[in-house]
Design an enzyme around this catalytic site. Structure first.
Site, mmCIF file in Angstrom:
data_model
loop_
_atom_site.group_PDB
_atom_site.id
_atom_site.type_symbol
_atom_site.label_atom_id
_atom_site.label_comp_id
_atom_site.label_asym_id
_atom_site.label_seq_id
_atom_site.Cartn_x
_atom_site.Cartn_y
_atom_site.Cartn_z
ATOM 1 N N ASP A 165 30.430 32.533 38.834
ATOM 2 C CA ASP A 165 30.880 33.228 37.644
ATOM 3 C C ASP A 165 31.815 32.352 36.817
ATOM 4 O O ASP A 165 32.477 31.465 37.351
ATOM 5 C CB ASP A 165 31.609 34.513 38.063
ATOM 6 C CG ASP A 165 31.829 35.435 36.897
ATOM 7 O OD1 ASP A 165 32.834 35.242 36.175
ATOM 8 O OD2 ASP A 165 31.000 36.336 36.682
ATOM 9 N N HIS B 223 30.462 41.906 36.228
ATOM 10 C CA HIS B 223 30.012 40.540 36.494
ATOM 11 C C HIS B 223 29.261 40.474 37.817
ATOM 12 O O HIS B 223 28.302 39.713 37.946
ATOM 13 C CB HIS B 223 31.196 39.566 36.534
ATOM 14 C CG HIS B 223 31.733 39.255 35.183
ATOM 15 N ND1 HIS B 223 31.754 37.990 34.670
ATOM 16 C CD2 HIS B 223 32.269 40.049 34.216
ATOM 17 C CE1 HIS B 223 32.264 38.014 33.460
ATOM 18 N NE2 HIS B 223 32.593 39.257 33.164
ATOM 19 N N THR C 193 32.649 44.734 38.714
ATOM 20 C CA THR C 193 31.255 45.191 38.732
ATOM 21 C C THR C 193 30.464 44.720 37.518
ATOM 22 O O THR C 193 29.272 44.470 37.625
ATOM 23 C CB THR C 193 31.167 46.729 38.838
ATOM 24 O OG1 THR C 193 32.009 47.322 37.845
ATOM 25 C CG2 THR C 193 31.596 47.213 40.212
#
Length: 179
Positions: free
Chosen positions: A129, A26, A24
């Site tokens: 990410d 990221h 969460t």
């Protein structure tokens, strides 16, 4: 600010595929940045798993209802394959260590599926990410740019870079005082 359109013979709305990490801390910033792209006219697809989509899907639905081109593409996490209970697909600071390793195993299994989705969705760029370093090669293979989300502040990253580059901790001499 208007839509981000590539000028040319046939106007082309930029297409972004975003792959947020399943933690969460990221997930939320990456989704929020992807939403900002959509608000500014980019066609956005966020790829994630069922349980993580539940965390942010209401925001995506609201954005789409407001006329923004944004959607979530959900993939099934291989819980059974890695020995996790159904629905355990993400982690936070409270996740037991033995589950974290299994979640990473599941993400590794999904890598080929993610790469196929990148190919099928034909984005103009990726936004992923930092915990998906393989997406650098995936974007290069598609001939498109990849933007990266790196969590943390500038000071922490600058400090880490300084330690790695100059190794100041290896040059410290201790003076012992004798009595």
């Amino acid at each position: 600010m208007g839509s981000l359109i590539v000028p040319g013979e046939h106007d082309h709305k930029l297409k972004l595929v975003s792959l947020p990490f399943v933690s969460t801390s990221h997930l939320i910033p990456v989704v929020d940045i992807a939403r900002l792209f959509a608000i500014h006219g980019v066609d956005v697809t966020i790829i994630t798993t069922t349980a993580t989509a539940a965390i942010f899907q209401s925001s995506i639905d609201r954005d789409r209802d407001r006329g923004h081109a944004i959607r979530t593409h959900v993939v099934k996490f291989p819980c059974e394959q890695v020995g996790l209970p159904e629905g355990v697909e993400s982690f936070n600071s409270n996740t037991p260590r033995d589950l974290v390793h299994k979640i990473y195993q599941g993400l590794t299994i999904l890598q080929d599926q993610y790469q196929q989705l990148f190919h099928d969705l034909q984005p103009d760029f990726l936004f992923t990410d930092m915990f998906y370093p393989w997406t650098v090669d995936a974007a290069a293979k598609l001939g498109i740019p990849r933007l990266i989300y790196v969590g943390g502040g500038y000071l922490a990253h600058s400090s880490q870079n300084t330690l790695e580059q100059f190794l100041p901790h290896t040059k410290v001499l201790l003076d012992y005082m004798t009595s």
